[in-house]
Design a protein around this motif. Structure first.
Motif, PDB file in Angstrom:
ATOM      1  N   GLU A  98       1.093 -34.883   2.560  1.00  0.00           N
ATOM      2  CA  GLU A  98       2.329 -35.658   2.670  1.00  0.00           C
ATOM      3  C   GLU A  98       2.744 -35.881   4.126  1.00  0.00           C
ATOM      4  O   GLU A  98       3.560 -36.748   4.405  1.00  0.00           O
ATOM      5  N   ASP A  99       2.182 -35.105   5.047  1.00  0.00           N
ATOM      6  CA  ASP A  99       2.564 -35.216   6.454  1.00  0.00           C
ATOM      7  C   ASP A  99       2.275 -36.614   6.983  1.00  0.00           C
ATOM      8  O   ASP A  99       1.289 -37.244   6.619  1.00  0.00           O
ATOM      9  N   GLN A 100       3.131 -37.067   7.878  1.00  0.00           N
ATOM     10  CA  GLN A 100       2.915 -38.343   8.555  1.00  0.00           C
ATOM     11  C   GLN A 100       1.830 -38.165   9.609  1.00  0.00           C
ATOM     12  O   GLN A 100       1.870 -37.234  10.397  1.00  0.00           O
ATOM     13  N   VAL A 101       0.860 -39.053   9.603  1.00  0.00           N
ATOM     14  CA  VAL A 101      -0.196 -39.050  10.612  1.00  0.00           C
ATOM     15  C   VAL A 101      -0.301 -40.475  11.154  1.00  0.00           C
ATOM     16  O   VAL A 101       0.344 -41.384  10.667  1.00  0.00           O
ATOM     17  N   GLN A 102      -1.151 -40.638  12.175  1.00  0.00           N
ATOM     18  CA  GLN A 102      -1.279 -41.942  12.815  1.00  0.00           C
ATOM     19  C   GLN A 102      -2.750 -42.316  12.957  1.00  0.00           C
ATOM     20  O   GLN A 102      -3.622 -41.446  12.996  1.00  0.00           O
ATOM     21  N   ILE A 103      -3.027 -43.589  13.070  1.00  0.00           N
ATOM     22  CA  ILE A 103      -4.402 -44.041  13.267  1.00  0.00           C
ATOM     23  C   ILE A 103      -4.972 -43.472  14.557  1.00  0.00           C
ATOM     24  O   ILE A 103      -6.155 -43.160  14.638  1.00  0.00           O
ATOM     25  N   VAL A 104      -4.133 -43.261  15.560  1.00  0.00           N
ATOM     26  CA  VAL A 104      -4.594 -42.691  16.830  1.00  0.00           C
ATOM     27  C   VAL A 104      -5.146 -41.272  16.640  1.00  0.00           C
ATOM     28  O   VAL A 104      -5.871 -40.762  17.491  1.00  0.00           O
ATOM     29  N   ALA A 137       2.490 -28.851  12.926  1.00  0.00           N
ATOM     30  CA  ALA A 137       3.874 -29.201  13.255  1.00  0.00           C
ATOM     31  C   ALA A 137       4.084 -30.690  12.991  1.00  0.00           C
ATOM     32  O   ALA A 137       3.215 -31.507  13.319  1.00  0.00           O
ATOM     33  N   PRO A 138       5.219 -31.042  12.391  1.00  0.00           N
ATOM     34  CA  PRO A 138       5.484 -32.463  12.142  1.00  0.00           C
ATOM     35  C   PRO A 138       5.541 -33.237  13.459  1.00  0.00           C
ATOM     36  O   PRO A 138       5.999 -32.715  14.472  1.00  0.00           O
ATOM     37  N   ARG A 139       5.064 -34.469  13.409  1.00  0.00           N
ATOM     38  CA  ARG A 139       5.074 -35.316  14.597  1.00  0.00           C
ATOM     39  C   ARG A 139       5.702 -36.657  14.275  1.00  0.00           C
ATOM     40  O   ARG A 139       5.523 -37.197  13.181  1.00  0.00           O
ATOM     41  N   ASP A 140       6.422 -37.196  15.241  1.00  0.00           N
ATOM     42  CA  ASP A 140       6.975 -38.533  15.084  1.00  0.00           C
ATOM     43  C   ASP A 140       5.900 -39.558  15.409  1.00  0.00           C
ATOM     44  O   ASP A 140       4.960 -39.275  16.148  1.00  0.00           O
ATOM     45  N   ALA A 141       6.056 -40.752  14.866  1.00  0.00           N
ATOM     46  CA  ALA A 141       5.109 -41.838  15.118  1.00  0.00           C
ATOM     47  C   ALA A 141       5.856 -43.011  15.733  1.00  0.00           C
ATOM     48  O   ALA A 141       6.907 -43.429  15.236  1.00  0.00           O
ATOM     49  N   LEU A 142       5.323 -43.542  16.828  1.00  0.00           N
ATOM     50  CA  LEU A 142       5.887 -44.710  17.489  1.00  0.00           C
ATOM     51  C   LEU A 142       5.018 -45.907  17.155  1.00  0.00           C
ATOM     52  O   LEU A 142       3.799 -45.864  17.338  1.00  0.00           O
ATOM     53  N   SER A 143       5.633 -46.965  16.661  1.00  0.00           N
ATOM     54  CA  SER A 143       4.908 -48.194  16.334  1.00  0.00           C
ATOM     55  C   SER A 143       5.512 -49.333  17.126  1.00  0.00           C
ATOM     56  O   SER A 143       6.698 -49.325  17.454  1.00  0.00           O
ATOM     57  N   GLN A 152       9.265 -55.520  18.936  1.00  0.00           N
ATOM     58  CA  GLN A 152       9.911 -54.562  18.040  1.00  0.00           C
ATOM     59  C   GLN A 152       9.260 -53.205  18.220  1.00  0.00           C
ATOM     60  O   GLN A 152       8.072 -53.112  18.498  1.00  0.00           O
ATOM     61  N   ARG A 153      10.066 -52.167  18.018  1.00  0.00           N
ATOM     62  CA  ARG A 153       9.544 -50.805  18.038  1.00  0.00           C
ATOM     63  C   ARG A 153      10.188 -50.033  16.890  1.00  0.00           C
ATOM     64  O   ARG A 153      11.309 -50.319  16.487  1.00  0.00           O
ATOM     65  N   ALA A 154       9.441 -49.049  16.406  1.00  0.00           N
ATOM     66  CA  ALA A 154       9.971 -48.151  15.380  1.00  0.00           C
ATOM     67  C   ALA A 154       9.536 -46.737  15.736  1.00  0.00           C
ATOM     68  O   ALA A 154       8.372 -46.506  16.079  1.00  0.00           O
ATOM     69  N   LEU A 155      10.467 -45.817  15.693  1.00  0.00           N
ATOM     70  CA  LEU A 155      10.172 -44.399  15.849  1.00  0.00           C
ATOM     71  C   LEU A 155      10.460 -43.771  14.500  1.00  0.00           C
ATOM     72  O   LEU A 155      11.593 -43.824  14.016  1.00  0.00           O
ATOM     73  N   ARG A 156       9.415 -43.184  13.877  1.00  0.00           N
ATOM     74  CA  ARG A 156       9.542 -42.703  12.510  1.00  0.00           C
ATOM     75  C   ARG A 156       9.136 -41.248  12.415  1.00  0.00           C
ATOM     76  O   ARG A 156       8.136 -40.829  12.973  1.00  0.00           O
ATOM     77  N   SER A 157       9.945 -40.475  11.702  1.00  0.00           N
ATOM     78  CA  SER A 157       9.571 -39.116  11.308  1.00  0.00           C
ATOM     79  C   SER A 157       9.424 -39.147   9.792  1.00  0.00           C
ATOM     80  O   SER A 157       9.558 -40.198   9.164  1.00  0.00           O
ATOM     81  N   ASN A 158       9.183 -38.001   9.175  1.00  0.00           N
ATOM     82  CA  ASN A 158       9.097 -37.988   7.719  1.00  0.00           C
ATOM     83  C   ASN A 158      10.445 -38.286   7.070  1.00  0.00           C
ATOM     84  O   ASN A 158      10.495 -38.749   5.932  1.00  0.00           O
ATOM     85  N   ALA A 159      11.547 -38.048   7.782  1.00  0.00           N
ATOM     86  CA  ALA A 159      12.867 -38.169   7.171  1.00  0.00           C
ATOM     87  C   ALA A 159      13.710 -39.329   7.686  1.00  0.00           C
ATOM     88  O   ALA A 159      14.685 -39.706   7.051  1.00  0.00           O
ATOM     89  N   ARG A 160      13.358 -39.915   8.824  1.00  0.00           N
ATOM     90  CA  ARG A 160      14.204 -40.979   9.373  1.00  0.00           C
ATOM     91  C   ARG A 160      13.394 -41.929  10.233  1.00  0.00           C
ATOM     92  O   ARG A 160      12.291 -41.625  10.654  1.00  0.00           O
ATOM     93  N   LYS A 161      14.018 -43.070  10.489  1.00  0.00           N
ATOM     94  CA  LYS A 161      13.384 -44.086  11.323  1.00  0.00           C
ATOM     95  C   LYS A 161      14.451 -44.788  12.139  1.00  0.00           C
ATOM     96  O   LYS A 161      15.556 -45.035  11.654  1.00  0.00           O
TER      97      LYS A 161
END
Length: 195
Positions: A98-104, A137-143, A152-161
């Protein structure tokens, strides 16, 4: 499909369902091709020594937020894409992370799974612990979306954006726990609500 002017928000629901079914057909065709590749690897006796990774660079919007296609917004229907990692005998089949991950994160993960033990100059993280049942550890993702003069930019965690658009639109805050579909009426624009 998505450049077709006949595909619009006010089209008949049955027609929109048909468009979505065509898109699902593209996914089913991709599944068929992947099954053929896996069958070929099995037939060559290479499947047990192969890490298979399937992902996408973006999703598609079907008017959930008023747009079609991609390259318009950074809502989750565009950002959240599948990441499937298969390695027979090494990664437990059916594990869902369920953890957020990134293509990077793919480059350092594949390097580690391939036996590379050195340091990699990468912004990504090695996801091997998640693949084998450990935690990270949970990590935020910057898109970012930079196209046709749009920024446009989005900073997303598992709980907020937090969404930011460089066109004078105020930054928006989305509580993904209370508003998992990012319903427009529930998005908060702090600059507009401050005294």
């Amino acid at each position: 499909l998505m450049t077709n002017a006949a595909i619009r928000p006010d089209m008949a629901p049955a027609d929109l369902a048909h468009v979505k079914a065509l898109y699902d057909g593209e996914i089913a065709f991709t599944d068929l091709v992947l099954a053929g590749i896996v069958g070929d690897l099995r037939g060559l006796g290479m499947l047990e020594d192969t890490v298979i990774v399937v992902t996408a660079d973006h999703g598609e919007e079907f008017f959930e937020h008023g747009n079609k296609g991609h390259n318009k917004t950074l809502f989750d229907e565009v950002l959240r894409v599948p990441l499937v990692v298969v390695w027979p005998g090494e990664i437990e089949p059916g594990r869902v992370v369920e953890d957020q991950v990134q293509i990077v994160d793919l480059a350092p993960t594949l390097a580690r799974l391939g036996g590379f033990a050195g340091d990699l100059p990468s912004q990504g993280a090695d996801l091997a612990p998640l693949l084998t049942g450990s935690s990270m550890a949970p990590r935020d993702a910057l898109s970012g979306l930079f196209i046709d003069g749009m920024s446009q930019r989005a900073l997303r965690s598992n709980a907020r954006k937090v969404l930011s658009v460089k066109d004078g639109t105020p930054a928006a805050y989305v509580d993904l726990v209370k508003n998992p579909t990012e319903a427009l009426g529930e998005i908060v624009y702090p600059q507009l609500n401050s005294p």
